[in-house]
Design a protein around this motif. Structure first.
Motif, short mmCIF file in Angstrom:
data_model
loop_
_atom_site.label_atom_id
_atom_site.label_comp_id
_atom_site.label_asym_id
_atom_site.label_seq_id
_atom_site.Cartn_x
_atom_site.Cartn_y
_atom_site.Cartn_z
N LEU A 167 7.32 -7.45 -3.43
CA LEU A 167 7.65 -6.08 -3.02
C LEU A 167 8.93 -5.59 -3.69
O LEU A 167 9.04 -4.42 -4.07
CB LEU A 167 7.82 -6.02 -1.50
N LEU A 168 9.88 -6.49 -3.87
CA LEU A 168 11.17 -6.12 -4.46
C LEU A 168 11.08 -5.78 -5.94
O LEU A 168 12.05 -5.31 -6.54
CB LEU A 168 12.19 -7.23 -4.24
N GLN A 169 9.92 -5.99 -6.52
CA GLN A 169 9.71 -5.57 -7.91
C GLN A 169 9.66 -4.05 -8.02
O GLN A 169 9.81 -3.50 -9.12
CB GLN A 169 8.42 -6.19 -8.46
N SER A 170 9.47 -3.38 -6.89
CA SER A 170 9.48 -1.91 -6.86
C SER A 170 10.89 -1.42 -6.55
O SER A 170 11.55 -1.92 -5.62
CB SER A 170 8.51 -1.39 -5.81
N ALA A 171 11.34 -0.42 -7.28
CA ALA A 171 12.67 0.15 -7.05
C ALA A 171 12.72 0.95 -5.75
O ALA A 171 13.80 1.27 -5.26
CB ALA A 171 13.04 1.06 -8.22
N ARG A 215 -2.35 3.36 7.39
CA ARG A 215 -1.87 4.44 6.51
C ARG A 215 -2.37 5.80 7.00
O ARG A 215 -1.61 6.78 7.04
CB ARG A 215 -2.33 4.17 5.08
N LEU A 216 -3.64 5.87 7.36
CA LEU A 216 -4.20 7.14 7.84
C LEU A 216 -3.61 7.53 9.20
O LEU A 216 -3.38 8.72 9.46
CB LEU A 216 -5.72 7.03 7.93
N LEU A 217 -3.35 6.55 10.04
CA LEU A 217 -2.79 6.85 11.37
C LEU A 217 -1.36 7.36 11.29
O LEU A 217 -0.89 8.05 12.21
CB LEU A 217 -2.87 5.62 12.26
N ILE A 218 -0.64 7.01 10.22
CA ILE A 218 0.72 7.55 10.05
C ILE A 218 0.69 9.07 10.10
O ILE A 218 1.59 9.71 10.66
CB ILE A 218 1.33 7.05 8.72
N ASP A 219 -0.36 9.66 9.54
CA ASP A 219 -0.48 11.12 9.51
C ASP A 219 -1.08 11.71 10.78
O ASP A 219 -1.04 12.92 10.98
CB ASP A 219 -1.33 11.55 8.31
N ALA A 220 -1.65 10.86 11.64
CA ALA A 220 -2.26 11.33 12.89
C ALA A 220 -1.22 11.26 14.01
O ALA A 220 -1.31 10.45 14.93
CB ALA A 220 -3.49 10.49 13.22
N VAL A 221 -0.25 12.15 13.95
CA VAL A 221 0.89 12.11 14.87
C VAL A 221 0.48 12.66 16.24
O VAL A 221 0.03 13.81 16.33
CB VAL A 221 2.06 12.92 14.30
N PRO A 222 0.63 11.88 17.30
CA PRO A 222 0.29 12.39 18.64
C PRO A 222 1.23 13.53 19.05
O PRO A 222 2.42 13.49 18.73
CB PRO A 222 0.48 11.18 19.56
N ALA A 223 0.68 14.51 19.73
CA ALA A 223 1.49 15.62 20.24
C ALA A 223 1.24 15.75 21.74
O ALA A 223 0.11 15.61 22.21
CB ALA A 223 1.13 16.92 19.53
N ARG A 224 2.29 16.01 22.47
CA ARG A 224 2.16 16.17 23.92
C ARG A 224 1.22 17.33 24.22
O ARG A 224 1.30 18.40 23.61
CB ARG A 224 3.54 16.44 24.53
N THR A 225 0.32 17.11 25.15
CA THR A 225 -0.65 18.15 25.50
C THR A 225 -0.21 18.92 26.75
O THR A 225 0.34 18.35 27.68
CB THR A 225 -2.04 17.54 25.74
N ARG A 278 0.83 -1.20 0.00
CA ARG A 278 0.00 0.00 0.00
C ARG A 278 0.87 1.27 0.00
O ARG A 278 0.62 2.22 -0.76
CB ARG A 278 -0.92 -0.02 1.22
N LEU A 279 1.90 1.28 0.82
CA LEU A 279 2.77 2.46 0.89
C LEU A 279 3.51 2.68 -0.41
O LEU A 279 3.66 3.83 -0.87
CB LEU A 279 3.76 2.30 2.04
N LEU A 280 3.97 1.62 -1.04
CA LEU A 280 4.65 1.74 -2.33
C LEU A 280 3.71 2.29 -3.40
O LEU A 280 4.10 3.12 -4.23
CB LEU A 280 5.21 0.39 -2.76
N GLU A 281 2.47 1.84 -3.37
CA GLU A 281 1.48 2.33 -4.34
C GLU A 281 1.25 3.83 -4.18
O GLU A 281 0.94 4.52 -5.16
CB GLU A 281 0.15 1.58 -4.16
#
Length: 337
Positions: free
Chosen positions: A50-54, A230-240, A20-23
């Motif tokens: 997976l190794l078919q992708s450079a 994949r969506l959670l990768i962008d939901a980075v926790p920040a100290r409150t 998914r990430l390679l796509e």
């Protein structure tokens, strides 16, 4: 371009995530020990694809090998780490607990050390619904008590959550733990129920059904799970600075940039209904061998995915029959059945 290191990249979930990430155009670094817990040829087939992708490269080494892991961090300098590698399997942990100690605890400690030293932007780590133990309060919420694991596998996974929180607090390391709920789909592991049931049906051998079929599971299709990660990768926790401003649904720690997120279908399916769906897709009946409950097993799981939905706008929803159909089609193609 963001570079993501995925541990367990030749595993069932790791393979799907890497693909998914390679796509999506990410650079992906895989790390996998290729252990013989199940058929290594299946793992090698996944890596070969997976190794078919450079933009994919991989290292074969154990997480317990700190020198090898450190070398990958030095050479690749990943921005994000998704730590999926682990000794899996609830039942196997009763037979061989030491492998869980080494892989899940020592291996995860090494990942945490590297994430700290190389200042990773977001560390995401896999946990499991097994941490909820025999709780009958459902659906399982991330805020429910998880102090009574029933197997050593669950105990190691709960321990990694605690370890990760301490590192997140001490080193301001943004960390997201996710708890998986009965993941299934194409390229699945041979020790998983769906794989064993389909194989038994096609080979004409009996399938073991525990607790006489009175089991319920929150089955989560692998593509849904990977989309959530994949969506959670962008939901980075920040100290409150003010924990009182954290929404009720959010598990963000009051003392660290750390949260725990369920990833499940928010539904329960009876095991016998699951088998009915498999039989329909295979076009033949299973030979059913009904047994008592296995040691360490639980009668039901059910995820509350409210937090996932609030964070990402998404929650898994693939119907079981659709997911089973995809697996059976893959199995037929892979084995020429």
């Amino acid at each position: 371009m963001v570079k993501v290191l995925v541990t367990g990249s030749a595993g069932f979930i790791g393979f799907h995530l890497c693909r998914r990430l390679l796509e999506e155009g990410f650079d992906v670094v895989g790390y996998d020990a290729m252990t013989d817990y199940y058929d290594v040829s299946l793992k090698r087939r996944r890596h070969a694809m997976l190794l078919q992708s450079a933009r994919f490269k991989a290292t074969e080494a154990r997480l317990e090998d700190m020198a090898a892991l450190t070398r990958v961090f030095i050479d690749e300098r990943p921005d994000v780490v998704v730590h999926l590698a682990a000794q899996a399997g609830v039942r196997y942990s009763i037979e061989n607990p030491r492998s869980y100690l080494e892989s899940n605890l020592v291996g995860t400690f090494n990942v945490l050390e590297c994430a700290r030293e190389f200042t990773i932007g977001h560390l995401l780590m896999a946990s499991t619904s097994s941490v909820y133990g025999a709780s009958t309060t459902m659906p399982y919420s991330e805020k429910h008590q998880t102090d009574h694991p029933l197997t050593f596998y669950a105990a190691t996974k709960k321990s990694t959550e605690i370890m990760a929180h301490s590192y997140s607090h001490l080193w301001n390391l943004p960390t997201t733990m996710f708890r998986f709920f009965t993941v299934y789909g194409p390229w699945g592991r041979p020790d998983m129920a769906l794989y064993k049931f389909v194989r038994g049906i096609f080979e004409g051998t009996a399938i073991d059904i525990y607790n006489h079929g009175e089991m319920y599971r929150d089955f989560t299709y692998v593509a849904d799970l990977v989309h959530a990660i994949r969506l959670l990768i962008d939901a980075v926790p920040a100290r409150t600075d003010d924990p009182t401003n954290v929404p009720e649904w959010d598990t963000l720690s009051p003392s660290a940039p750390f949260r725990v997120v369920n990833i499940g279908n928010s539904d329960t399916v009876k095991l016998t209904d699951f088998i009915d769906a498999i039989e329909d897709e295979c076009g033949r009946k299973a030979i059913r061998n009904y047994l008592e409950m296995q040691k360490g097993d639980v009668p039901a799981t059910w995820a509350d995915a409210t937090q996932l939905r609030e964070l990402t706008g998404y929650a898994p929803s693939t119907p079981v029959r659709e997911g089973v159909r995809a697996f059976v089609n893959w199995y037929r193609d892979y084995f020429g059945t």
